[in-house]
Design an enzyme around this catalytic site. Structure first.
Site, PDB file in Angstrom:
ATOM      1  N   CYS A  16       4.399  24.958 -72.290  1.00 31.20           N
ATOM      2  CA  CYS A  16       5.292  25.444 -73.598  1.00 31.20           C
ATOM      3  C   CYS A  16       5.072  24.293 -74.391  1.00 31.20           C
ATOM      4  CB  CYS A  16       6.440  23.800 -72.269  1.00 31.20           C
ATOM      5  SG  CYS A  16       6.722  24.519 -70.846  1.00 31.20           S
ATOM      6  N   ASP A  49      18.881  20.229 -69.928  1.00 33.49           N
ATOM      7  CA  ASP A  49      17.535  20.865 -69.780  1.00 33.49           C
ATOM      8  C   ASP A  49      19.039  22.273 -69.373  1.00 33.49           C
ATOM      9  OD1 ASP A  49      16.151  18.755 -69.689  1.00 33.49           O
ATOM     10  OD2 ASP A  49      16.973  18.040 -68.704  1.00 33.49           O
ATOM     11  N   ASP A  66      13.400  29.618 -68.601  1.00 27.75           N
ATOM     12  CA  ASP A  66      12.202  29.332 -69.528  1.00 27.75           C
ATOM     13  C   ASP A  66      11.352  30.107 -69.024  1.00 27.75           C
ATOM     14  OD1 ASP A  66      10.553  27.511 -70.129  1.00 27.75           O
ATOM     15  OD2 ASP A  66      10.911  25.320 -69.639  1.00 27.75           O
TER      16      ASP A  66
END
Length: 344
Positions: A16, A49, A66
Site C-alpha cells: 500500500c 473504505d 484494492d
C-alpha cells in the site's frame, strides 16, 4: 526463458506504500462531483473504505477494490496478503464478504505463468479462510506486477461502520501492530532480518474478521482499516469527518517486533514520509520524537482496524481479541473538536 528475479525487484513501492500520495488523491477527488442516490448509503464524500448500496430495509451491498505491487518475494504469500488487505475494507464497514474478482497485472515476458498461479492460489487461500469465493477477474500484461481483488459483501443498513462515526468520549482501539511498511521497505532492500519479516507477514495475513465483530459488539459506529495512509493519515480523515479531536498514547501503540530498530537505522519508506508531511498540519507532536511521528505515519499494508467505542466496551473488545491470540490495544481517545491530533 524468463530470468529468475525477486518479485520485490519489480516494485517501485511495496504494498500500500505505492498508493497515490493522500494530498494528491484529495486534490483529484475534489474535482469530481460525488454521485448522489437515495440508496447510496456511503459514497466518496468522506473517503470511506467501501461503497454501501441499500437493497432493502435489511440488506445492503458493500463493494470495494484494492491491489498493489509485490510486498514480499514469495508469490503465494503476496497473493494472500493482497487478498486479506482487499477484504479488510468490507470488515472495516462492519460487513461480511460474499465473493471477489481477481485483478492482475503481469509481466509475461519476465515472470513465468507458474508464479502467477501461485499468486492466485494465495488469494484463493485467503478467500477460503474468510468464507468468500474468488471467481474469475481480469488481467493485463504490465511491466510491473500487481495483484488484488474487487470484493462484494453485505451489511445491515443500520449497522454500517463509517469514517464519520467517532463520538465524543470514545476510546480508540487498534487491532494490529504498526511497522509493516518499514519492514517491507527493508525486504525490498534486502536488509530485513528473517524473524522481523515473519512477524510482519503474520500480521499482514491475519484477517480483520474478528476485529470487525469485536467493533460491532462494542457498539462502535466509527471504524476504518489502517493501510497506505498510516495511522495518522487515516485518523486525520476520521477525526475531521467526525468532528472530533484525537489523543494518541504513543507508548500504547503496538509495533511489529524489530520495526523500530529498522526505522532508527534509516529505513523510511517514501509513502511513510508522504503521510508524515500530509498530516503535519493537524498533528501536535509535543515531546514525542520524529521517529514516533514516522512510525505512526508508516504506510501499512493489510493493517488492523481503528475504531472508537465507549471506554469500558473498548477495553472489553481488546481483552476479547487478545484472548483469541490477536494483537489489540486501546491507543487513545477522542473528544469534540475540529480534527486535531495530539501525541502524548
Amino acid at each position: 526463458m524468463p530470468v529468475a528475479r525477486r518479485l520485490t525487484e519489480f516494485s517501485h513501492g511495496g504494498g500500500c506504500a505505492c498508493k497515490l500520495a493522500p494530498g494528491r488523491l484529495a486534490d483529484v477527488l475534489a474535482r469530481i462531483t460525488p454521485p448522489a442516490h437515495p440508496d447510496l448509503l456511503v459514497g466518496t464524500e468522506t473517503g470511506d473504505d467501501a461503497a454501501v448500496w441499500r437493497l432493502d430495509a435489511d440488506r445492503a451491498l458493500v463493494a470495494t477494490t484494492d491491489f498493489f505491487t509485490p510486498i514480499v518475494d514469495d508469490a503465494r504469500t503476496w497473493g494472500r496478503i493482497a487478498a486479506v488487505n482487499a477484504v479488510s475494507d468490507v470488515y472495516a464497514m462492519g460487513g461480511r464478504p460474499l465473493f471477489a474478482l481477481n485483478l492482475v497485472a503481469w509481466p509475461s515476458d519476465d515472470l513465468p505463468e507458474e508464479l502467477l498461479a501461485e499468486v492466485l492460489a494465495g488469494g484463493a487461500d485467503a478467500g477460503a479462510e474468510c468464507g468468500f469465493a474468488v471467481v474469475g477477474g481480469h488481467s493485463i500484461d504490465d511491466p510491473e506486477p500487481k495483484y488484488g481483488l474487487a470484493v462484494v459483501g453485505e451489511v445491515h443498513p443500520d449497522r454500517v461502520l463509517t469514517n464519520t462515526g467517532l463520538r465524543d468520549g470514545d476510546a480508540l482501539v487498534l487491532t494490529k501492530p504498526l511497522g509493516v511498511g518499514i519492514v517491507s521497505s527493508a525486504v525490498k532492500g534486502g536488509t530485513a532480518p528473517a524473524e522481523v519479516v515473519a512477524a510482519a507477514v503474520a500480521s499482514m495475513t491475519s484477517p480483520n474478521a474478528e476485529a470487525s465483530a469485536a467493533a460491532l459488539a462494542a457498539g462502535a459506529t466509527g471504524c476504518t482499516d489502517v493501510t497506505g495512509f498510516g495511522l495518522l493519515g487515516h485518523l486525520k480523515k476520521m477525526a475531521a469527518a467526525s468532528g472530533v479531536d484525537a489523543v494518541v498514547e504513543v507508548d500504547s501503540v503496538p509495533v511489529v517486533d524489530g520495526a523500530r530498530t529498522l526505522l532508527e537505522s534509516g529505513v523510511v519508506p517514501g509513502g511513510t514520509r508522504r503521510n508524515r508531511d500530509w498530516t503535519v498540519d493537524v498533528v501536535d507532536v509535543g515531546e514525542r520524537s520524529e521517529h514516533d511521528r514516522l512510525l505512526l505515519a508508516d504506510a501499512q499494508t493489510s493493517g488492523g482496524l481503528l475504531f472508537g467505542a465507549e471506554p469500558a466496551a473498548a477495553a472489553d473488545a481488546v481483552a476479547a481479541l487478545r484472548e483469541k491470540g490477536l494483537t489489540a490495544a486501546v491507543v487513545g481517545r477522542v473528544s469534540a473538536g475540529t480534527g486535531r491530533i495530539a501525541l502524548i
